[in-house]
Scaffold this motif. Sequence first.
Motif, short mmCIF file in Angstrom:
data_model
loop_
_atom_site.label_atom_id
_atom_site.label_comp_id
_atom_site.label_asym_id
_atom_site.label_seq_id
_atom_site.Cartn_x
_atom_site.Cartn_y
_atom_site.Cartn_z
N TRP A 21 0.85 -1.21 0.02
CA TRP A 21 0.04 -0.09 0.03
C TRP A 21 0.78 1.08 0.10
CZ3 TRP A 21 0.19 -3.84 3.74
CH2 TRP A 21 0.64 -3.50 4.98
N HIS A 65 -2.22 -6.42 1.49
CA HIS A 65 -3.43 -5.89 2.16
C HIS A 65 -4.68 -6.29 1.34
CE1 HIS A 65 -5.08 -3.45 5.22
NE2 HIS A 65 -4.22 -2.90 5.67
N ASN A 92 -2.15 -8.67 5.29
CA ASN A 92 -2.73 -7.86 6.24
C ASN A 92 -4.45 -8.06 5.97
OD1 ASN A 92 -0.49 -5.69 7.44
ND2 ASN A 92 0.06 -6.95 5.91
N PHE A 96 -12.18 -2.90 8.33
CA PHE A 96 -12.45 -1.50 8.52
C PHE A 96 -12.97 -0.72 7.55
CE2 PHE A 96 -8.29 0.14 6.77
CZ PHE A 96 -7.53 -1.12 7.21
N LYS A 137 -1.36 -10.70 9.54
CA LYS A 137 -1.06 -9.63 10.39
C LYS A 137 -2.57 -8.95 10.72
CE LYS A 137 1.94 -6.19 9.71
NZ LYS A 137 1.16 -5.29 9.10
N TRP A 139 -5.09 -6.30 12.49
CA TRP A 139 -5.43 -4.86 12.88
C TRP A 139 -6.75 -4.75 12.84
CZ3 TRP A 139 -7.43 -0.10 11.19
CH2 TRP A 139 -7.52 0.91 12.09
N GLU A 179 -1.75 -6.69 16.03
CA GLU A 179 -1.47 -5.40 16.21
C GLU A 179 -2.11 -4.76 17.15
OE1 GLU A 179 -0.93 -3.97 12.05
OE2 GLU A 179 -0.39 -1.97 12.92
N LYS A 181 -3.28 -0.47 18.81
CA LYS A 181 -3.28 0.63 18.67
C LYS A 181 -4.21 1.68 19.50
CE LYS A 181 -4.25 4.32 14.63
NZ LYS A 181 -4.64 4.19 13.65
N ASP A 214 3.56 -1.68 16.04
CA ASP A 214 3.63 -0.60 14.84
C ASP A 214 4.29 0.74 15.82
OD1 ASP A 214 2.52 1.92 13.47
OD2 ASP A 214 1.63 0.48 12.44
N HIS A 217 1.72 3.76 17.03
CA HIS A 217 0.48 3.31 17.62
C HIS A 217 0.56 3.49 19.42
CE1 HIS A 217 -1.27 0.73 14.14
NE2 HIS A 217 -0.82 2.19 13.76
N ASP A 241 5.56 -3.13 12.76
CA ASP A 241 5.33 -2.10 11.70
C ASP A 241 6.25 -0.85 11.96
OD1 ASP A 241 3.52 -3.54 10.11
OD2 ASP A 241 1.82 -2.71 10.69
N ASP A 249 -0.63 8.89 14.82
CA ASP A 249 -0.26 7.80 13.65
C ASP A 249 0.36 8.24 12.31
OD1 ASP A 249 0.31 5.40 12.71
OD2 ASP A 249 -1.65 4.63 12.23
N ASP A 286 5.35 0.11 7.58
CA ASP A 286 4.01 0.45 7.28
C ASP A 286 3.76 1.86 7.27
OD1 ASP A 286 1.18 0.63 7.39
OD2 ASP A 286 0.87 0.05 9.23
C1 RM4 Z 1 -3.51 0.61 10.39
C2 RM4 Z 1 -2.44 -0.41 10.90
C3 RM4 Z 1 -2.24 -1.68 10.01
C4 RM4 Z 1 -2.41 -0.89 8.47
C5 RM4 Z 1 -3.46 -0.10 8.11
C6 RM4 Z 1 -3.33 0.54 7.04
O1 RM4 Z 1 -3.38 1.79 11.22
O2 RM4 Z 1 -1.25 0.11 11.12
O3 RM4 Z 1 -1.09 -2.10 10.28
O4 RM4 Z 1 -2.67 -2.35 7.81
O5 RM4 Z 1 -3.47 0.94 9.16
#
Ligand code: RM4
Length: 388
Positions: A21, A65, A92, A96, A137, A139, A179, A181, A214, A217, A241, A249, A286
Amino acid sequence: MTDNAKAASAVRRLGVETASWAYANSGTRFKVFGQPGVPRDPYEKIDDAAVVHRLTGAAPTVALHIPWDKVDDYDGLAKHAEAQGVRIGAINSNVFQDDDYKLGSVCHPDPAVRRKATDHLLECIDIMDATGSDTLKLWFADGTNYPGQDSIRARQDRLAEALRETYGRLGGEQRMLLEYKLFEPSFYTTDVPDWGTSYVHCTELGPKAQVVIDTGHHAPGTNIEFIVAFLLRAGKLGGFDFNSRFYADDDLMVGAADPFQLFRIMHEIVDADVLAPEAGIAFMLDQCHNIEPKIPAIIRSVLNVQEMTAKALKVDAAALAEAQRNGDVLGANQVFMDAFYTDVRPWLAQLREEQGLDPDPVGAYHRSGYAEKIAADRVGGQQAGWGA
Ligand code: RM4
Ligand code: MN
């Protein structure tokens, strides 16, 4: 082997995983600025990742991803990567970006939404099987915005249930990284807000579940190297990450905001003797490159990790241990800082030359004509970005 030869071999074996990404368009919630030559599909993202690896010799894998990198033929995608000299790294998950996930994914109050989210996680393991990836992974953006909105405890139970089912589907050589955050997009509670929450879930699950850090985070001022040291001792650090941040972030280039922090983190890794690939710590990027050209920014990021690792390898471990044993506070700190202030760039340039690489990978990229070529070739179609 001399200490120097050992350090050289450790640097040569370091692999930094780039993120698919990061090659795509990205931005803030205010604006996404497109750039010429940005990949239109996962194949072109992998082509760019392969360029980063060819120039640095240090980025052999690229993370995907899903669904951003959905293709019909994952085996074909893995073969495409291989033909370019790279491999597929972590898969990943993405639970979301669907309207159904307004109140969460695996923690959602509605079991039908939880089912859908868990099915996506299982689908990601199918993709691991097809691509040869060994790492899932996870998140989760799950959380709440207002006190009383949902039961904090019930959400933990739902999370644990989904993780258990996902864990049960992992193959023998596969693992999952959970992960955490602190906040965002949820602003009151986040269901996996910190390393402790991730650690407890991973411990309940078993040895194939590990925590991923990460670096963007945490609350400002958090001592990340302490978390690294603690998780390493517990055998629960799966990887990083990497990115850097000034405020929240920010997803800026690793080592840009605070190279000293990156050095301190890599010192813990070197000190615990888990730098080698067989130790299983994944060094992933990341990041988002919103305004800077993406490929040279990713090359720069790989080099930043390499540089801080090289400095960590320059710590005089015997002198440090002696100063620590003697309670020599200033002496120990001086050994540490001497390594940080050592300019390792000439040494790394020499190592690259010995490997047949250009000593200056960013310069080599600019001279290669690749940027002009992709800008000319990649016209038409839709540039990859969030949701594409
Ligand atoms: C999130 C997290 C994930 C990443 C996404 C895009 O904040 O860090 O690792 O896959 O963003
Ligand atoms: Mn991340």
